[in-house]
Design a protein around this motif. Sequence first.
Motif, PDB file in Angstrom:
ATOM      1  N   UNK A 176       0.870  -1.177   0.000  1.00 30.71           N
ATOM      2  CA  UNK A 176       0.000   0.000   0.000  1.00 30.71           C
ATOM      3  C   UNK A 176       0.902   1.219   0.000  1.00 30.71           C
ATOM      4  N   UNK A 177       1.129   1.747  -1.165  1.00 34.23           N
ATOM      5  CA  UNK A 177       2.048   2.859  -1.320  1.00 34.23           C
ATOM      6  C   UNK A 177       1.563   4.064  -0.523  1.00 34.23           C
ATOM      7  N   UNK A 178       2.400   4.754   0.247  1.00 26.44           N
ATOM      8  CA  UNK A 178       3.871   4.631   0.366  1.00 26.44           C
ATOM      9  C   UNK A 178       4.329   3.752   1.512  1.00 26.44           C
ATOM     10  N   UNK A 179       3.424   2.886   2.047  1.00 31.23           N
ATOM     11  CA  UNK A 179       3.792   1.980   3.126  1.00 31.23           C
ATOM     12  C   UNK A 179       2.791   2.031   4.268  1.00 31.23           C
ATOM     13  N   UNK A 180       2.276   0.838   4.648  1.00 33.15           N
ATOM     14  CA  UNK A 180       1.279   0.739   5.707  1.00 33.15           C
ATOM     15  C   UNK A 180       1.856   0.014   6.929  1.00 33.15           C
ATOM     16  N   UNK A 181       3.126  -0.371   6.849  1.00 34.29           N
ATOM     17  CA  UNK A 181       3.696  -1.239   7.874  1.00 34.29           C
ATOM     18  C   UNK A 181       3.806  -0.637   9.253  1.00 34.29           C
ATOM     19  N   UNK A 182       3.913   0.693   9.361  1.00 35.60           N
ATOM     20  CA  UNK A 182       4.021   1.347  10.673  1.00 35.60           C
ATOM     21  C   UNK A 182       2.672   1.784  11.232  1.00 35.60           C
ATOM     22  N   UNK A 183       1.636   1.675  10.450  1.00 36.97           N
ATOM     23  CA  UNK A 183       0.347   2.216  10.863  1.00 36.97           C
ATOM     24  C   UNK A 183      -0.183   1.502  12.103  1.00 36.97           C
ATOM     25  N   UNK A 184      -0.744   2.264  13.023  1.00 39.88           N
ATOM     26  CA  UNK A 184      -1.338   1.695  14.223  1.00 39.88           C
ATOM     27  C   UNK A 184      -2.849   1.629  14.121  1.00 39.88           C
ATOM     28  N   UNK A 185      -3.381   1.882  12.937  1.00 41.24           N
ATOM     29  CA  UNK A 185      -4.820   1.794  12.692  1.00 41.24           C
ATOM     30  C   UNK A 185      -5.045   1.131  11.341  1.00 41.24           C
ATOM     31  N   UNK A 186      -6.204   0.501  11.187  1.00 42.05           N
ATOM     32  CA  UNK A 186      -6.601  -0.108   9.924  1.00 42.05           C
ATOM     33  C   UNK A 186      -7.238   0.969   9.055  1.00 42.05           C
ATOM     34  N   UNK A 187      -6.637   1.252   7.907  1.00 42.09           N
ATOM     35  CA  UNK A 187      -7.121   2.347   7.059  1.00 42.09           C
ATOM     36  C   UNK A 187      -8.495   2.078   6.459  1.00 42.09           C
ATOM     37  N   UNK A 245     -10.956   1.589   8.307  1.00 41.12           N
ATOM     38  CA  UNK A 245     -11.887   2.144   9.286  1.00 41.12           C
ATOM     39  C   UNK A 245     -11.429   3.479   9.872  1.00 41.12           C
ATOM     40  N   UNK A 246     -10.143   3.707   9.935  1.00 43.06           N
ATOM     41  CA  UNK A 246      -9.609   4.925  10.538  1.00 43.06           C
ATOM     42  C   UNK A 246      -8.467   5.468   9.692  1.00 43.06           C
ATOM     43  N   UNK A 247      -8.154   6.730   9.911  1.00 36.94           N
ATOM     44  CA  UNK A 247      -7.043   7.359   9.212  1.00 36.94           C
ATOM     45  C   UNK A 247      -5.759   7.107   9.986  1.00 36.94           C
ATOM     46  N   UNK A 248      -4.841   6.301   9.448  1.00 34.71           N
ATOM     47  CA  UNK A 248      -3.596   6.031  10.164  1.00 34.71           C
ATOM     48  C   UNK A 248      -2.696   7.270  10.195  1.00 34.71           C
ATOM     49  N   UNK A 249      -2.058   7.488  11.334  1.00 36.53           N
ATOM     50  CA  UNK A 249      -1.083   8.552  11.481  1.00 36.53           C
ATOM     51  C   UNK A 249       0.256   7.927  11.832  1.00 36.53           C
ATOM     52  N   UNK A 250       1.296   8.318  11.136  1.00 39.44           N
ATOM     53  CA  UNK A 250       2.640   7.775  11.354  1.00 39.44           C
ATOM     54  C   UNK A 250       3.546   8.903  11.806  1.00 39.44           C
ATOM     55  N   UNK A 251       4.242   8.695  12.924  1.00 44.32           N
ATOM     56  CA  UNK A 251       5.091   9.741  13.492  1.00 44.32           C
ATOM     57  C   UNK A 251       6.562   9.548  13.171  1.00 44.32           C
ATOM     58  N   UNK A 252       6.901   8.506  12.430  1.00 43.95           N
ATOM     59  CA  UNK A 252       8.306   8.246  12.110  1.00 43.95           C
ATOM     60  C   UNK A 252       8.888   9.383  11.281  1.00 43.95           C
ATOM     61  N   UNK A 253      10.195   9.561  11.398  1.00 39.06           N
ATOM     62  CA  UNK A 253      10.870  10.606  10.645  1.00 39.06           C
ATOM     63  C   UNK A 253      10.973  10.234   9.180  1.00 39.06           C
ATOM     64  N   UNK A 254      11.189  11.225   8.333  1.00 35.47           N
ATOM     65  CA  UNK A 254      11.379  10.961   6.907  1.00 35.47           C
ATOM     66  C   UNK A 254      12.587  10.054   6.700  1.00 35.47           C
ATOM     67  N   UNK A 255      13.624  10.237   7.513  1.00 32.80           N
ATOM     68  CA  UNK A 255      14.822   9.416   7.385  1.00 32.80           C
ATOM     69  C   UNK A 255      14.508   7.948   7.668  1.00 32.80           C
ATOM     70  N   UNK A 256      13.688   7.693   8.702  1.00 32.96           N
ATOM     71  CA  UNK A 256      13.320   6.312   9.025  1.00 32.96           C
ATOM     72  C   UNK A 256      12.476   5.695   7.925  1.00 32.96           C
ATOM     73  N   UNK A 257      11.562   6.473   7.365  1.00 39.38           N
ATOM     74  CA  UNK A 257      10.730   5.967   6.274  1.00 39.38           C
ATOM     75  C   UNK A 257      11.566   5.663   5.041  1.00 39.38           C
ATOM     76  N   UNK A 258      12.504   6.522   4.732  1.00 39.03           N
ATOM     77  CA  UNK A 258      13.385   6.310   3.584  1.00 39.03           C
ATOM     78  C   UNK A 258      14.235   5.055   3.772  1.00 39.03           C
ATOM     79  N   UNK A 259      14.632   4.790   5.002  1.00 44.98           N
ATOM     80  CA  UNK A 259      15.540   3.666   5.269  1.00 44.98           C
ATOM     81  C   UNK A 259      14.837   2.321   5.247  1.00 44.98           C
ATOM     82  N   UNK A 260      13.527   2.315   5.495  1.00 43.48           N
ATOM     83  CA  UNK A 260      12.804   1.045   5.586  1.00 43.48           C
ATOM     84  C   UNK A 260      11.561   1.022   4.696  1.00 43.48           C
TER      85      UNK A 260
END
Length: 315
Positions: free
Chosen positions: A214-225, A227-242
């Motif tokens: 699920x572009x650009x990535x659903x792996x860090x999401x703490x909610x099921x999209x 039913x809810x809007x997932x919010x991800x607090x990871x940094x851009x650097x962390x997202x780029x790395x993984x």
Amino acid sequence: MAHRTPGVVTRREVAAGLAAAGATAALSYNCPCYEPQSRNGNARMLSAFITGLEGPELTPREAAVLREARPCGVILFARNAIDPDQLWRLTQAASAAVGEEILVLVDQEGGRVQRLRPPQWRALPAAAAYMRAFASDPGRAAHAARTSARLTAADLRAVGINTNCAPLLDVPAPGSHAVIGDRAYGPRAEEVAALGAAVAEGLMAGGVLPVMKHIPGHGRATADSHFDLPLVSASREALEAVDFVPFRKLAALPAAMSACNGGLDETEAVASVAPKLAGRALQRFERARAVLGQQQSFEVAEAEACLAEVLHLAA
């Protein structure tokens, strides 16, 4: 997504969620380049959205909407599938209503997300099963994933489905929502990319368009999209790395999607604002649709034996 890119439909406007017509991924992987044109000479252009259907038979109202709105695709769910004969009639009726070959999509990942299920269709392992079965042999895991995908492609084409919403390229993170779980090929970006590529190759070898998600990535999401809007607090650097790694590695695949499905009322609302496929979006769509014409031969018995082995070892 609040912004709009010229020629691309926003997520809010795409009832079934596929960004095939305006995906950010390049449409160049194993796809011939040619000038887009209507398959049947119809001067009316397809519209840049994909819609769901209500049930196992195309209703008169749905047929009228498809004829008028001419979406570039329809997406099917378990509610649409009773048996192979019925499903073939439904897919043919939908395409006939639009008036030309369109994308007919389904989520046939395997495991928990398998819209066509036993006993009418074969059981498929969850994505994580390939690495579990052959943890010490990544090459064998990739071969098994590719072979199973080729077999899946044959099953889908037999009922008129030409697009599979797979591979799933999400990289699960500790503490994330279970919506991904064993749907991921593994916990590391590199193995997710490798097995995802194998699945895409198997699908395309069978003339089925793969849609990475699920572009650009659903792996860090703490909610099921769903039913809810997932919010991800990871940094851009962390997202780029993984998280972004598998999508970047497979950026040449024909199509990508983020999420969503809609009812007929939503379809009509979307159809009223969705642009026609034109320009670069139409070129990307036609190059994606070119995948549907390539079907390579394969040994069915060998593929079935390979699939059975994965199901047994991962049980």
